[in-house]
Design a protein around this motif. Structure first.
Motif, PDB file in Angstrom:
ATOM      1  N   PHE A 133      50.706  84.484  81.325  1.00 25.53           N
ATOM      2  CA  PHE A 133      49.987  83.323  81.694  1.00 25.53           C
ATOM      3  C   PHE A 133      50.448  82.209  80.686  1.00 25.53           C
ATOM      4  O   PHE A 133      50.488  81.042  81.471  1.00 25.53           O
ATOM      5  CB  PHE A 133      48.526  83.805  81.325  1.00 25.53           C
ATOM      6  CG  PHE A 133      47.379  82.885  81.652  1.00 25.53           C
ATOM      7  CD1 PHE A 133      47.297  82.768  83.087  1.00 25.53           C
ATOM      8  CD2 PHE A 133      46.692  82.021  80.883  1.00 25.53           C
ATOM      9  CE1 PHE A 133      46.392  81.749  83.381  1.00 25.53           C
ATOM     10  CE2 PHE A 133      45.811  81.309  81.224  1.00 25.53           C
ATOM     11  CZ  PHE A 133      45.525  81.175  82.653  1.00 25.53           C
ATOM     12  N   THR A 134      50.552  82.516  79.406  1.00 24.09           N
ATOM     13  CA  THR A 134      50.830  81.313  78.515  1.00 24.09           C
ATOM     14  C   THR A 134      52.184  80.669  78.869  1.00 24.09           C
ATOM     15  O   THR A 134      52.362  79.435  78.893  1.00 24.09           O
ATOM     16  CB  THR A 134      50.914  81.746  77.037  1.00 24.09           C
ATOM     17  OG1 THR A 134      51.565  82.815  76.925  1.00 24.09           O
ATOM     18  CG2 THR A 134      49.390  81.989  76.753  1.00 24.09           C
ATOM     19  N   ALA A 135      53.112  81.530  79.109  1.00 25.85           N
ATOM     20  CA  ALA A 135      54.401  81.020  79.621  1.00 25.85           C
ATOM     21  C   ALA A 135      54.480  80.154  80.726  1.00 25.85           C
ATOM     22  O   ALA A 135      55.195  79.213  80.955  1.00 25.85           O
ATOM     23  CB  ALA A 135      55.405  82.139  79.922  1.00 25.85           C
ATOM     24  N   THR A 136      53.811  80.467  81.547  1.00 23.35           N
ATOM     25  CA  THR A 136      53.391  79.667  82.926  1.00 23.35           C
ATOM     26  C   THR A 136      52.951  78.430  82.607  1.00 23.35           C
ATOM     27  O   THR A 136      53.357  77.375  83.010  1.00 23.35           O
ATOM     28  CB  THR A 136      52.644  80.423  84.051  1.00 23.35           C
ATOM     29  OG1 THR A 136      53.375  81.617  84.424  1.00 23.35           O
ATOM     30  CG2 THR A 136      52.331  79.714  85.313  1.00 23.35           C
ATOM     31  N   LEU A 137      51.789  78.420  81.684  1.00 22.25           N
ATOM     32  CA  LEU A 137      51.220  77.241  81.420  1.00 22.25           C
ATOM     33  C   LEU A 137      51.965  76.198  80.809  1.00 22.25           C
ATOM     34  O   LEU A 137      52.082  74.939  81.140  1.00 22.25           O
ATOM     35  CB  LEU A 137      50.081  77.277  80.490  1.00 22.25           C
ATOM     36  CG  LEU A 137      48.996  78.308  80.935  1.00 22.25           C
ATOM     37  CD1 LEU A 137      47.666  78.254  79.660  1.00 22.25           C
ATOM     38  CD2 LEU A 137      48.278  77.618  82.214  1.00 22.25           C
ATOM     39  N   ARG A 138      52.999  76.728  79.771  1.00 28.09           N
ATOM     40  CA  ARG A 138      53.784  75.881  79.304  1.00 28.09           C
ATOM     41  C   ARG A 138      55.076  75.193  80.413  1.00 28.09           C
ATOM     42  O   ARG A 138      55.481  74.193  80.056  1.00 28.09           O
ATOM     43  CB  ARG A 138      54.756  76.521  78.169  1.00 28.09           C
ATOM     44  CG  ARG A 138      53.709  76.955  77.142  1.00 28.09           C
ATOM     45  CD  ARG A 138      54.627  77.522  75.995  1.00 28.09           C
ATOM     46  NE  ARG A 138      53.503  77.724  74.707  1.00 28.09           N
ATOM     47  CZ  ARG A 138      53.039  78.972  74.388  1.00 28.09           C
ATOM     48  NH1 ARG A 138      53.416  79.918  75.169  1.00 28.09           N
ATOM     49  NH2 ARG A 138      52.644  78.988  73.267  1.00 28.09           N
ATOM     50  N   GLU A 139      55.210  75.951  81.415  1.00 30.81           N
ATOM     51  CA  GLU A 139      56.096  75.369  82.375  1.00 30.81           C
ATOM     52  C   GLU A 139      55.640  74.866  83.559  1.00 30.81           C
ATOM     53  O   GLU A 139      56.346  73.780  84.244  1.00 30.81           O
ATOM     54  CB  GLU A 139      56.840  76.765  83.138  1.00 30.81           C
ATOM     55  CG  GLU A 139      57.755  77.745  82.204  1.00 30.81           C
ATOM     56  CD  GLU A 139      58.092  79.067  82.712  1.00 30.81           C
ATOM     57  OE1 GLU A 139      57.718  79.326  83.949  1.00 30.81           O
ATOM     58  OE2 GLU A 139      58.794  79.425  82.240  1.00 30.81           O
ATOM     59  N   LEU A 140      54.283  74.643  83.542  1.00 36.83           N
ATOM     60  CA  LEU A 140      53.692  73.920  84.769  1.00 36.83           C
ATOM     61  C   LEU A 140      53.766  72.429  84.359  1.00 36.83           C
ATOM     62  O   LEU A 140      53.987  71.833  83.236  1.00 36.83           O
ATOM     63  CB  LEU A 140      52.209  74.075  85.001  1.00 36.83           C
ATOM     64  CG  LEU A 140      51.793  75.506  85.391  1.00 36.83           C
ATOM     65  CD1 LEU A 140      50.318  75.678  85.416  1.00 36.83           C
ATOM     66  CD2 LEU A 140      52.423  75.752  86.490  1.00 36.83           C
ATOM     67  N   PRO A 141      53.898  71.289  85.168  1.00 37.83           N
ATOM     68  CA  PRO A 141      53.874  70.015  84.984  1.00 37.83           C
ATOM     69  C   PRO A 141      52.898  69.397  84.131  1.00 37.83           C
ATOM     70  O   PRO A 141      51.901  70.039  83.958  1.00 37.83           O
ATOM     71  CB  PRO A 141      53.733  69.315  86.334  1.00 37.83           C
ATOM     72  CG  PRO A 141      54.433  70.424  87.272  1.00 37.83           C
ATOM     73  CD  PRO A 141      53.748  71.723  86.780  1.00 37.83           C
ATOM     74  N   ALA A 142      53.083  68.733  83.426  1.00 34.44           N
ATOM     75  CA  ALA A 142      52.161  68.116  82.318  1.00 34.44           C
ATOM     76  C   ALA A 142      50.932  67.651  83.156  1.00 34.44           C
ATOM     77  O   ALA A 142      50.995  66.988  84.526  1.00 34.44           O
ATOM     78  CB  ALA A 142      52.584  66.931  81.533  1.00 34.44           C
ATOM     79  N   GLN A 143      49.473  67.802  82.651  1.00 38.43           N
ATOM     80  CA  GLN A 143      48.297  67.294  83.507  1.00 38.43           C
ATOM     81  C   GLN A 143      47.951  67.985  84.448  1.00 38.43           C
ATOM     82  O   GLN A 143      47.281  67.728  85.309  1.00 38.43           O
ATOM     83  CB  GLN A 143      48.432  65.788  83.751  1.00 38.43           C
ATOM     84  CG  GLN A 143      48.540  64.974  82.392  1.00 38.43           C
ATOM     85  CD  GLN A 143      48.419  63.496  82.551  1.00 38.43           C
ATOM     86  OE1 GLN A 143      49.356  63.001  83.484  1.00 38.43           O
ATOM     87  NE2 GLN A 143      47.669  62.775  82.036  1.00 38.43           N
TER      88      GLN A 143
END
Length: 351
Positions: A133-143
């Motif tokens: 989950f956290t790895a995905t959050l870091r990879e998603l576009p900002a905002q």
């Protein structure tokens, strides 16, 4: 970093600014130590239940969230196991298809927002997959906008730990993400409302609320929320809000309510423990610790579709194909039978 929260205690159409209701409810969600200037920066409206709150929040973001307006592509990222959605066994970000079951994905899609699923639950360990989950959050576009349930996650029963909530809040802040909280079950996990709302409070939100940068922005947003509320539901009754006002404004009633929520959560924990102990006593193959490690009214108990079907056809114990079981549906009259039935099915299908 930003956030918005949908909550079930929402029944009136206009953005509610009366001091009694808004202050007691905001303090309930934010905590008694909320400092007063924040109060004037929170804009809230009431809707028809939590679903109405989610939809109203979706429309508000669609029409006013600047990153979406710039891109012209509103998109919300939703956990792969969420409200009334069958699991998609994946470890990556996947667009939601037209065949995806309802509620969270359909709700946002109906508002013109693209729902995209992201990993949340590990079906091998039957627990929250914090790393994925956290790895995905870091990879998603900002905002990016991410939907999160505040506690007693439906349907998995698996929530972040307090430390994991802190780390998630840091990631949201670093990436500028907006957290869209669905806070339907405060108190159902731990029995303590304040404990269950830790994740929401790290994000400084309450009700179906938006925390703005300043009071001037809040006043402008309030106008838009009043218009939105009128378009969403017209004029639903305010009976529910009066109940909330009455309970949260009276210390004795509030204490009684908190105690009753705590008792209910404890009963759910006792049922989880009894089901787990029943399976272990019957020497059911597998590890059943996850039943007591999960929280709330629902649980993924880790059965295959084949086992769920056999359980349904041979023993008339009904689970979703995802193996979600309603812990609230267990009682002194059926819990032993459910344990025996699950045990028999697992033994019959284990090689």
């Amino acid at each position: 970093m930003g956030s918005i929260t949908a909550n079930p205690f929402q029944d009136i159409p206009e953005a509610r600014t009366e001091p009694i209701f808004l202050l007691v409810y905001t303090r309930q969600m934010k905590g008694k130590h909320m400092y007063f200037p924040v109060y004037w920066r929170i804009v809230s409206t009431q809707t028809l239940g939590a679903s109405g709150g989610c939809h109203a929040g979706a429309v508000l973001l669609r029409d006013h969230y600047e990153p979406w307006k710039r891109s012209g592509k509103p998109e919300i990222f939703i956990p792969d196991d969420t409200w009334c959605k069958f699991p998609i066994l994946t470890s990556s970000v996947v667009p939601c298809s037209d065949q995806l079951p309802v509620n969270h994905p359909f709700l946002f899609k109906s508002a013109g927002i693209k729902p995209t699923i992201i990993p949340y639950f590990n079906h091998k360990t039957n627990s929250f997959d914090f790393e994925a989950f956290t790895a995905t959050l870091r990879e998603l576009p900002a905002q990016s906008v991410i939907l999160i349930q505040s506690n007693a996650q439906n349907p998995t029963g698996s929530d972040p730990s307090p430390q994991q909530w802190r780390e998630l809040a840091t990631i949201f802040s670093q990436r500028g993400h907006l957290a869209f909280f669905d806070a339907a079950y405060p108190g159902f996990a731990s029995g303590d409302i304040d404990t269950d709302l830790q994740g929401v409070r790290f994000e400084r939100v309450g009700l179906l609320s938006v925390l703005t940068a300043n009071e001037d922005t809040a006043k402008k947003l309030e106008v838009q929320m009043k218009l939105l509320a009128r378009a969403e539901s017209g004029a639903p009754p305010d009976f529910g809000s009066k109940i909330v006002e009455t309970v949260l404004s009276d210390e004795a009633l509030k204490a009684q309510w908190r105690e009753e929520v705590r008792d209910m959560a404890n009963r759910l924990k006792q049922r989880r423990l009894r089901l787990r102990e029943g399976l272990e006593k019957l020497e059911t193959p597998g590890n059943w610790n996850h039943i007591t490690e999960q929280n709330g009214m629902f649980s993924y108990i880790g059965l295959s579709v084949e086992q769920v079907t056999l359980l349904r056809d041979e023993y008339h114990v009904y689970l979703q194909d995802s193996s979600r079981i309603s812990i609230a549906g267990l009682n002194n009259f059926n819990i032993d039978y459910v344990a025996r039935s699950i045990s028999a099915v697992v033994k019959a299908t284990t090689k």
